[in-house]
Scaffold this motif. Structure first.
Motif, PDB file in Angstrom:
ATOM      1  N   MET A   1       0.767  -1.013  -0.195  1.00 21.77           N
ATOM      2  CA  MET A   1       0.035  -0.153  -0.147  1.00 21.77           C
ATOM      3  C   MET A   1       0.894   0.995  -0.130  1.00 21.77           C
ATOM      4  SD  MET A   1      -2.818   1.226   2.821  1.00 21.77           S
ATOM      5  CE  MET A   1      -3.372   2.892   2.902  1.00 21.77           C
ATOM      6  N   GLU A   2       0.549   2.152  -0.743  1.00 23.93           N
ATOM      7  CA  GLU A   2       1.146   3.451  -0.991  1.00 23.93           C
ATOM      8  C   GLU A   2       0.274   4.825  -0.416  1.00 23.93           C
ATOM      9  OE1 GLU A   2       3.521   6.259  -4.255  1.00 23.93           O
ATOM     10  OE2 GLU A   2       2.877   4.377  -4.665  1.00 23.93           O
ATOM     11  N   VAL A   3       0.970   5.411   0.543  1.00 26.03           N
ATOM     12  CA  VAL A   3       0.146   6.226   0.917  1.00 26.03           C
ATOM     13  C   VAL A   3       0.579   7.803   0.051  1.00 26.03           C
ATOM     14  CG1 VAL A   3      -0.706   8.002   2.984  1.00 26.03           C
ATOM     15  CG2 VAL A   3      -0.208   5.637   3.060  1.00 26.03           C
ATOM     16  N   ASN A   4      -0.541   7.924  -0.921  1.00 29.72           N
ATOM     17  CA  ASN A   4      -0.006   9.097  -1.838  1.00 29.72           C
ATOM     18  C   ASN A   4      -1.393  10.096  -1.916  1.00 29.72           C
ATOM     19  OD1 ASN A   4      -2.011   8.005  -3.694  1.00 29.72           O
ATOM     20  ND2 ASN A   4      -0.340   6.754  -4.426  1.00 29.72           N
ATOM     21  N   MET A   5      -1.309  11.112  -2.851  1.00 30.46           N
ATOM     22  CA  MET A   5      -2.288  12.008  -2.485  1.00 30.46           C
ATOM     23  C   MET A   5      -3.687  11.510  -3.074  1.00 30.46           C
ATOM     24  SD  MET A   5      -3.113  15.122  -2.061  1.00 30.46           S
ATOM     25  CE  MET A   5      -1.378  15.856  -1.543  1.00 30.46           C
ATOM     26  N   LEU A   6      -3.504  10.446  -3.836  1.00 30.78           N
ATOM     27  CA  LEU A   6      -4.800   9.880  -4.203  1.00 30.78           C
ATOM     28  C   LEU A   6      -5.408   9.009  -2.997  1.00 30.78           C
ATOM     29  CD1 LEU A   6      -7.064   8.797  -6.398  1.00 30.78           C
ATOM     30  CD2 LEU A   6      -5.467   6.867  -6.868  1.00 30.78           C
ATOM     31  N   THR A   7      -4.515   8.307  -2.184  1.00 31.90           N
ATOM     32  CA  THR A   7      -5.010   7.659  -1.055  1.00 31.90           C
ATOM     33  C   THR A   7      -5.797   8.506   0.154  1.00 31.90           C
ATOM     34  OG1 THR A   7      -3.156   6.083  -1.232  1.00 31.90           O
ATOM     35  CG2 THR A   7      -4.266   5.972   1.034  1.00 31.90           C
ATOM     36  N   TRP A   8      -4.971   9.851   0.036  1.00 27.34           N
ATOM     37  CA  TRP A   8      -5.531  10.861   1.295  1.00 27.34           C
ATOM     38  C   TRP A   8      -6.749  11.559   0.635  1.00 27.34           C
ATOM     39  CZ3 TRP A   8      -4.362  12.652   6.124  1.00 27.34           C
ATOM     40  CH2 TRP A   8      -3.092  12.371   6.443  1.00 27.34           C
ATOM     41  N   SER A   9      -6.922  11.469  -0.705  1.00 30.74           N
ATOM     42  CA  SER A   9      -8.193  12.071  -1.220  1.00 30.74           C
ATOM     43  C   SER A   9      -9.553  11.275  -1.023  1.00 30.74           C
ATOM     44  CB  SER A   9      -7.994  12.481  -2.601  1.00 30.74           C
ATOM     45  OG  SER A   9      -6.997  13.435  -2.871  1.00 30.74           O
ATOM     46  N   ILE A  10      -9.042   9.850  -1.334  1.00 28.00           N
ATOM     47  CA  ILE A  10     -10.232   8.832  -1.128  1.00 28.00           C
ATOM     48  C   ILE A  10     -10.646   8.768   0.191  1.00 28.00           C
ATOM     49  CG2 ILE A  10     -10.647   6.594  -1.431  1.00 28.00           C
ATOM     50  CD1 ILE A  10      -8.949   6.379  -3.996  1.00 28.00           C
ATOM     51  N   THR A  11      -9.401   8.786   1.136  1.00 25.59           N
ATOM     52  CA  THR A  11      -9.977   8.604   2.499  1.00 25.59           C
ATOM     53  C   THR A  11     -10.780   9.908   3.001  1.00 25.59           C
ATOM     54  OG1 THR A  11      -7.720   7.488   2.759  1.00 25.59           O
ATOM     55  CG2 THR A  11      -9.072   8.122   4.969  1.00 25.59           C
ATOM     56  N   GLY A  12     -10.549  11.181   2.728  1.00 27.21           N
ATOM     57  CA  GLY A  12     -10.932  12.317   2.966  1.00 27.21           C
ATOM     58  C   GLY A  12     -12.517  12.041   2.498  1.00 27.21           C
ATOM     59  N   LEU A  13     -12.566  11.606   1.290  1.00 28.28           N
ATOM     60  CA  LEU A  13     -14.029  11.639   0.670  1.00 28.28           C
ATOM     61  C   LEU A  13     -14.778  10.433   1.544  1.00 28.28           C
ATOM     62  CD1 LEU A  13     -13.381  11.906  -3.143  1.00 28.28           C
ATOM     63  CD2 LEU A  13     -14.248  13.600  -1.539  1.00 28.28           C
ATOM     64  N   VAL A  14     -14.404   9.331   1.845  1.00 26.66           N
ATOM     65  CA  VAL A  14     -15.122   8.397   2.535  1.00 26.66           C
ATOM     66  C   VAL A  14     -15.422   8.969   3.839  1.00 26.66           C
ATOM     67  CG1 VAL A  14     -14.748   6.146   3.603  1.00 26.66           C
ATOM     68  CG2 VAL A  14     -13.887   6.485   1.190  1.00 26.66           C
ATOM     69  N   ILE A  15     -14.524   9.491   4.812  1.00 30.58           N
ATOM     70  CA  ILE A  15     -14.991   9.966   5.906  1.00 30.58           C
ATOM     71  C   ILE A  15     -16.016  11.086   5.800  1.00 30.58           C
ATOM     72  CG2 ILE A  15     -14.026  11.317   7.975  1.00 30.58           C
ATOM     73  CD1 ILE A  15     -13.092   8.427   7.654  1.00 30.58           C
ATOM     74  N   LEU A  16     -15.842  11.890   4.821  1.00 27.78           N
ATOM     75  CA  LEU A  16     -16.690  13.018   4.624  1.00 27.78           C
ATOM     76  C   LEU A  16     -18.052  12.553   4.340  1.00 27.78           C
ATOM     77  CD1 LEU A  16     -17.639  16.180   4.398  1.00 27.78           C
ATOM     78  CD2 LEU A  16     -16.925  15.975   2.164  1.00 27.78           C
ATOM     79  N   GLY A  17     -18.142  11.610   3.558  1.00 29.71           N
ATOM     80  CA  GLY A  17     -19.452  10.781   3.010  1.00 29.71           C
ATOM     81  C   GLY A  17     -20.126  10.101   4.424  1.00 29.71           C
ATOM     82  N   LEU A  18     -19.270   9.718   5.283  1.00 30.07           N
ATOM     83  CA  LEU A  18     -19.930   8.884   6.449  1.00 30.07           C
ATOM     84  C   LEU A  18     -20.391  10.068   7.543  1.00 30.07           C
ATOM     85  CD1 LEU A  18     -16.968   6.412   7.294  1.00 30.07           C
ATOM     86  CD2 LEU A  18     -19.161   5.849   6.669  1.00 30.07           C
ATOM     87  N   PHE A  19     -19.929  11.136   7.509  1.00 33.07           N
ATOM     88  CA  PHE A  19     -20.564  12.365   8.339  1.00 33.07           C
ATOM     89  C   PHE A  19     -21.795  12.854   7.601  1.00 33.07           C
ATOM     90  CE2 PHE A  19     -16.180  12.949  10.419  1.00 33.07           C
ATOM     91  CZ  PHE A  19     -16.678  12.943  11.545  1.00 33.07           C
ATOM     92  N   ILE A  20     -21.652  12.931   6.283  1.00 31.39           N
ATOM     93  CA  ILE A  20     -23.056  13.316   5.709  1.00 31.39           C
ATOM     94  C   ILE A  20     -24.144  12.174   5.886  1.00 31.39           C
ATOM     95  CG2 ILE A  20     -24.120  13.809   3.412  1.00 31.39           C
ATOM     96  CD1 ILE A  20     -21.252  15.026   2.673  1.00 31.39           C
ATOM     97  N   PHE A  21     -23.604  10.882   5.791  1.00 37.80           N
ATOM     98  CA  PHE A  21     -24.709   9.949   5.962  1.00 37.80           C
ATOM     99  C   PHE A  21     -25.054   9.983   7.466  1.00 37.80           C
ATOM    100  CE2 PHE A  21     -25.068   5.777   7.735  1.00 37.80           C
ATOM    101  CZ  PHE A  21     -26.055   4.974   7.287  1.00 37.80           C
ATOM    102  N   ASP A  22     -24.282  10.367   8.345  1.00 34.27           N
ATOM    103  CA  ASP A  22     -24.832  10.292   9.698  1.00 34.27           C
ATOM    104  C   ASP A  22     -25.622  11.483   9.820  1.00 34.27           C
ATOM    105  OD1 ASP A  22     -24.784   9.260  12.333  1.00 34.27           O
ATOM    106  OD2 ASP A  22     -23.041  10.457  13.117  1.00 34.27           O
ATOM    107  N   PHE A  23     -25.585  12.523   9.170  1.00 29.96           N
ATOM    108  CA  PHE A  23     -26.449  13.671   9.420  1.00 29.96           C
ATOM    109  C   PHE A  23     -27.772  13.614   8.922  1.00 29.96           C
ATOM    110  CE2 PHE A  23     -28.222  17.694   7.292  1.00 29.96           C
ATOM    111  CZ  PHE A  23     -28.316  18.366   8.349  1.00 29.96           C
ATOM    112  N   TYR A  24     -28.008  12.780   7.436  1.00 28.59           N
ATOM    113  CA  TYR A  24     -29.118  12.863   6.990  1.00 28.59           C
ATOM    114  C   TYR A  24     -30.033  11.731   7.439  1.00 28.59           C
ATOM    115  CZ  TYR A  24     -28.400  15.936   3.314  1.00 28.59           C
ATOM    116  OH  TYR A  24     -28.225  17.461   2.546  1.00 28.59           O
ATOM    117  N   THR A  25     -29.334  10.917   7.943  1.00 31.70           N
ATOM    118  CA  THR A  25     -29.898   9.478   8.553  1.00 31.70           C
ATOM    119  C   THR A  25     -30.196   9.641  10.016  1.00 31.70           C
ATOM    120  OG1 THR A  25     -27.910   8.374   9.279  1.00 31.70           O
ATOM    121  CG2 THR A  25     -29.038   7.912   7.246  1.00 31.70           C
ATOM    122  N   HIS A  26     -29.693  10.512  10.826  1.00 31.59           N
ATOM    123  CA  HIS A  26     -29.905  11.012  12.117  1.00 31.59           C
ATOM    124  C   HIS A  26     -29.856  12.028  12.875  1.00 31.59           C
ATOM    125  CE1 HIS A  26     -27.677   6.570  11.911  1.00 31.59           C
ATOM    126  NE2 HIS A  26     -28.502   6.466  12.929  1.00 31.59           N
TER     127      HIS A  26
END
Length: 349
Positions: A1-26
């Protein structure tokens, strides 16, 4: 596994998506969560963290230790989860001080947790830059964490009352320069009043939580850098710990005051990490007045040992606290209510 800008971007989008999911569902529709709901979603986010840790365990390591970064993630995650208990108590104190209606507390918590993650990301990036430029900063990190551990014990042993968050200088200044409505306006943060924008007490409460978040970030980021020097693991361990914090708040409702020895356990954990940081600094020493600027051959504490110590201390202090609480109740003692805002109704109704 290589931690590059793509890895950071995907991780950031997933975390942001989880927070958005949390907001709309709860959070979007204000309501008071049940214990069952809180437990279910707390387990869900813990399962996600575990799956991510297993992924790191299998895909990212060092030649001499292929599972190193997975172990570092689990250790950092448990540490941040334990330190988050202090956040929960302060969040309850702040919402009790501002008399936030219980059905709106989820929104305050979620926004406050997002603010906490943003502040921690800033400190994580700053910490990584400082470490790359000056490895001896671990001496400062270690001493600061040891100071925090000692202060935690002193504060716990003192009988001084907690400061009212509404008395913070920033809050008092905000109330002077901007109109704040006298009552809550549903779950709105601001409204138009007589043609002008006016803040609600909910917004002021969030400012107080944001200030507290900065203080906690100053403690937690140096602590986790004592476990791993990988900014990606530091960020993801913090993110997954914070994702389940809202559910933990309601799940532990009424229990936190029973964990009377937990602050001492957290102090022991911080003290252990502080010593680990100083040992690491000695191992990488470049200061000319210590051993002539040469590295010292001192013991380095393995990550697995750190994980066992942290989990062991948490287990011992939790069990000891519950035993003491039951003994006090049997002797006629009355346990205090943890959540100061538990029975507050909506003043705007």
């Amino acid at each position: 596994m290589e931690v590059n800008m793509l890895t950071w971007s995907i991780t950031g989008l997933v975390i942001l998506g989880l927070f958005i999911f949390d907001f709309y569902t709860h959070v979007r529709n204000p309501h008071e969560p049940t214990m069952k709901e809180s437990a279910y979603w707390m387990l869900f986010y813990m399962a996600l963290a575990t799956a991510f840790g297993v992924f790191l365990w299998l895909t990212w390591g060092e030649p001499n230790d292929p599972h190193q970064h997975g172990m570092e993630f689990f250790t950092g995650y448990v540490t941040e989860l334990a330190l988050s208990v202090d956040n929960l108590f302060m969040f309850a104190l702040i919402m009790g001080s501002f008399k936030v209606p219980r059905m709106y507390q989820q929104k305050v918590l979620l926004i406050g947790i997002v603010l906490a993650l943003v502040f921690r990301l800033v400190f994580i990036l700053l910490g990584a830059a400082v470490i790359n430029a000056w490895t001896d900063v671990f001496y400062l990190f270690g001493l600061f964490i040891l100071y925090t551990a000692v202060k935690l014990i002193i504060d716990e042993m003192s009988d001084q009352p907690e400061q009212d968050p509404s008395d913070m200088w920033v809050i008092r200044t905000l109330r002077k320069v901007i109109h704040v409505t006298p009552t809550y306006q549903g779950d709105k943060l601001w409204i138009r009043h007589m043609g002008k924008r006016a803040l609600t007490p909910l917004f002021v409460c969030l400012v107080a939580i944001g200030m507290i978040d900065v203080m906690f970030a100053l403690d937690s980021i140096p602590a986790i850098y004592g476990i791993t020097q990988e900014p990606y693991i530091v960020f993801t361990a913090n993110a997954f710990a914070l994702l389940g914090l809202r559910q933990m708040y309601f799940l532990l409702d009424g229990l936190i005051d029973r964990l009377v020895y937990l602050p001492y356990g957290l102090a022991v954990i911080l003290g252990f990490i502080g010593v680990k940081l100083i040992l690491h600094a000695l191992h990488e020493n470049n200061l000319p007045f210590i051993n002539g600027g040469e590295n010292l051959h001192v013991i380095e504490i393995p990550t697995l040992v750190s994980l066992l110590v942290i989990v062991g201390v948490l287990a011992i202090t939790t069990v000891a606290s519950l035993i003491k609480s039951k003994r006090d109740e049997a002797q006629g003692g009355v346990m205090p209510e943890w959540n100061p805002a538990k029975n507050i109704e909506d003043p705007s109704l």
